[in-house]
Design a protein around this motif. Structure first.
Motif, PDB file in Angstrom:
ATOM      1  N   ALA A 185       0.830  -1.206   0.000  1.00 27.41           N
ATOM      2  CA  ALA A 185       0.000   0.000   0.000  1.00 27.41           C
ATOM      3  C   ALA A 185       0.866   1.259   0.000  1.00 27.41           C
ATOM      4  O   ALA A 185       0.583   2.228  -0.722  1.00 27.41           O
ATOM      5  N   LYS A 186       1.943   1.256   0.792  1.00 31.47           N
ATOM      6  CA  LYS A 186       2.809   2.435   0.875  1.00 31.47           C
ATOM      7  C   LYS A 186       3.509   2.711  -0.457  1.00 31.47           C
ATOM      8  O   LYS A 186       3.717   3.868  -0.835  1.00 31.47           O
ATOM      9  N   ILE A 187       3.868   1.655  -1.168  1.00 26.59           N
ATOM     10  CA  ILE A 187       4.556   1.824  -2.445  1.00 26.59           C
ATOM     11  C   ILE A 187       3.590   2.236  -3.553  1.00 26.59           C
ATOM     12  O   ILE A 187       3.857   3.127  -4.354  1.00 26.59           O
ATOM     13  N   ARG A 188       2.418   1.564  -3.611  1.00 23.74           N
ATOM     14  CA  ARG A 188       1.530   1.760  -4.745  1.00 23.74           C
ATOM     15  C   ARG A 188       0.713   3.036  -4.655  1.00 23.74           C
ATOM     16  O   ARG A 188       0.471   3.701  -5.672  1.00 23.74           O
ATOM     17  N   ALA A 189       0.229   3.401  -3.457  1.00 30.45           N
ATOM     18  CA  ALA A 189      -0.691   4.534  -3.338  1.00 30.45           C
ATOM     19  C   ALA A 189      -0.117   5.826  -3.919  1.00 30.45           C
ATOM     20  O   ALA A 189      -0.758   6.467  -4.762  1.00 30.45           O
ATOM     21  N   ALA A 208      -5.806  -0.050  -7.605  1.00 31.71           N
ATOM     22  CA  ALA A 208      -4.397  -0.373  -7.820  1.00 31.71           C
ATOM     23  C   ALA A 208      -3.678  -0.603  -6.492  1.00 31.71           C
ATOM     24  O   ALA A 208      -2.866  -1.526  -6.361  1.00 31.71           O
ATOM     25  N   THR A 209      -3.978   0.233  -5.503  1.00 34.99           N
ATOM     26  CA  THR A 209      -3.348   0.091  -4.190  1.00 34.99           C
ATOM     27  C   THR A 209      -3.750  -1.223  -3.538  1.00 34.99           C
ATOM     28  O   THR A 209      -2.908  -1.950  -2.987  1.00 34.99           O
ATOM     29  N   TYR A 210      -5.042  -1.555  -3.603  1.00 36.08           N
ATOM     30  CA  TYR A 210      -5.530  -2.808  -3.018  1.00 36.08           C
ATOM     31  C   TYR A 210      -4.878  -4.016  -3.686  1.00 36.08           C
ATOM     32  O   TYR A 210      -4.431  -4.953  -3.005  1.00 36.08           O
ATOM     33  N   HIS A 227      -2.000  -4.274  -5.391  1.00 38.94           N
ATOM     34  CA  HIS A 227      -0.577  -4.372  -5.060  1.00 38.94           C
ATOM     35  C   HIS A 227      -0.393  -4.854  -3.622  1.00 38.94           C
ATOM     36  O   HIS A 227       0.414  -5.758  -3.354  1.00 38.94           O
ATOM     37  N   SER A 228      -1.143  -4.279  -2.709  1.00 40.66           N
ATOM     38  CA  SER A 228      -1.046  -4.647  -1.299  1.00 40.66           C
ATOM     39  C   SER A 228      -1.425  -6.114  -1.085  1.00 40.66           C
ATOM     40  O   SER A 228      -0.721  -6.862  -0.401  1.00 40.66           O
ATOM     41  N   ARG A 229      -2.538  -6.531  -1.678  1.00 43.18           N
ATOM     42  CA  ARG A 229      -2.995  -7.912  -1.530  1.00 43.18           C
ATOM     43  C   ARG A 229      -1.994  -8.901  -2.110  1.00 43.18           C
ATOM     44  O   ARG A 229      -1.635  -9.897  -1.468  1.00 43.18           O
ATOM     45  N   ASN A 230      -1.520  -8.629  -3.324  1.00 43.26           N
ATOM     46  CA  ASN A 230      -0.607  -9.567  -3.970  1.00 43.26           C
ATOM     47  C   ASN A 230       0.700  -9.709  -3.205  1.00 43.26           C
ATOM     48  O   ASN A 230       1.233 -10.822  -3.059  1.00 43.26           O
ATOM     49  N   LEU A 231       1.233  -8.598  -2.727  1.00 44.24           N
ATOM     50  CA  LEU A 231       2.485  -8.666  -1.991  1.00 44.24           C
ATOM     51  C   LEU A 231       2.293  -9.407  -0.668  1.00 44.24           C
ATOM     52  O   LEU A 231       3.152 -10.195  -0.250  1.00 44.24           O
TER      53      LEU A 231
END
Length: 213
Positions: free
Chosen positions: A42-46, A71-73, A75-79
């Motif tokens: 979340a910190k990277i994508r947002a 997009a944030t969700y 990226h956060s979920r996948n990571l």
């Protein structure tokens, strides 16, 4: 109210005691890995999604905010899923074999990458390209460290930079469709849009005129 506070303190003490249990350490590390993956994603994508959406995407404010959130969700979920899978498989392999060996890392990440990042979508593509560039640098340094290729007499970075920029602009000018969409957007803004203007407003202040006049 005092009883509720005592119950909460007791619960916290019990949780802290559990976290100190050595036999649960591997499982707890997997859970914290899931937490850290979600937070870091979340910190990277947002901020990236915020900047790219407002710079290059059209649509209403609601649509833009929805795109940023999605997009944030993702990226956060996948990571989070990947870290959970990787650390879980690492712990399982170590437990089964009684020790940790280098192949464990490759195998765990291979399975995690296949399951979590195997879908070809914009978010996963950006992550894979980010990793690929760093892998190439890392393997090059490793080859020098192991003696597979000789230590360069001069810093090779200027040549690498020149080759990369020469190649990417050649692709942009003559084979644009091969480049990733966000890179195409960035380069269109820099190199194509700077060829067009009508007056001082869209020469210095704006990139493009918003009216039809």
């Amino acid at each position: 109210a005092g009883g509720g506070g005592d119950a909460l303190r007791s619960l916290l003490r019990a949780a802290n005691a559990l976290l100190q249990q050595r036999r649960y350490r591997a499982a707890l590390a997997v859970l914290k890995g899931f937490r850290n993956g979600a937070v870091y994603g979340a910190k990277i994508r947002a901020p990236h999604a915020l900047v790219m959406t407002f710079l290059f995407k059209s649509g209403s404010l609601r649509e833009k905010l929805k795109s940023i959130a999605q997009a944030t969700y993702t990226h956060s979920r996948n990571l989070a899923y990947f870290v959970f899978t990787y650390k879980g498989l690492m712990a399982l392999q170590s437990r089964l074999q009684g020790k940790k060996i280098p192949f464990h890392s490759f195998f765990a990440a291979f399975i995690g990458g296949w399951l979590v990042f195997g879908e070809n979508n914009p978010i996963n593509s950006q992550i894979i390209m980010y990793l690929l560039s760093r892998i190439l640098f890392g393997l090059s340094r490793l080859a020098v460290e192991k003696g597979y290729i000789p230590q360069p007499k001069q810093d090779p970075f200027p040549l690498v930079a020149a080759l990369i920029w020469g190649t990417v602009l050649w692709l942009f000018e003559y084979h644009r469709q091969t480049l990733q969409p966000s890179l195409q957007s960035s380069m269109t803004y820099l190199y194509d849009d700077s060829n067009t203007w009508h007056d001082i407003s869209d020469f210095l202040i704006y990139n493009k005129r918003t009216d039809s006049s």
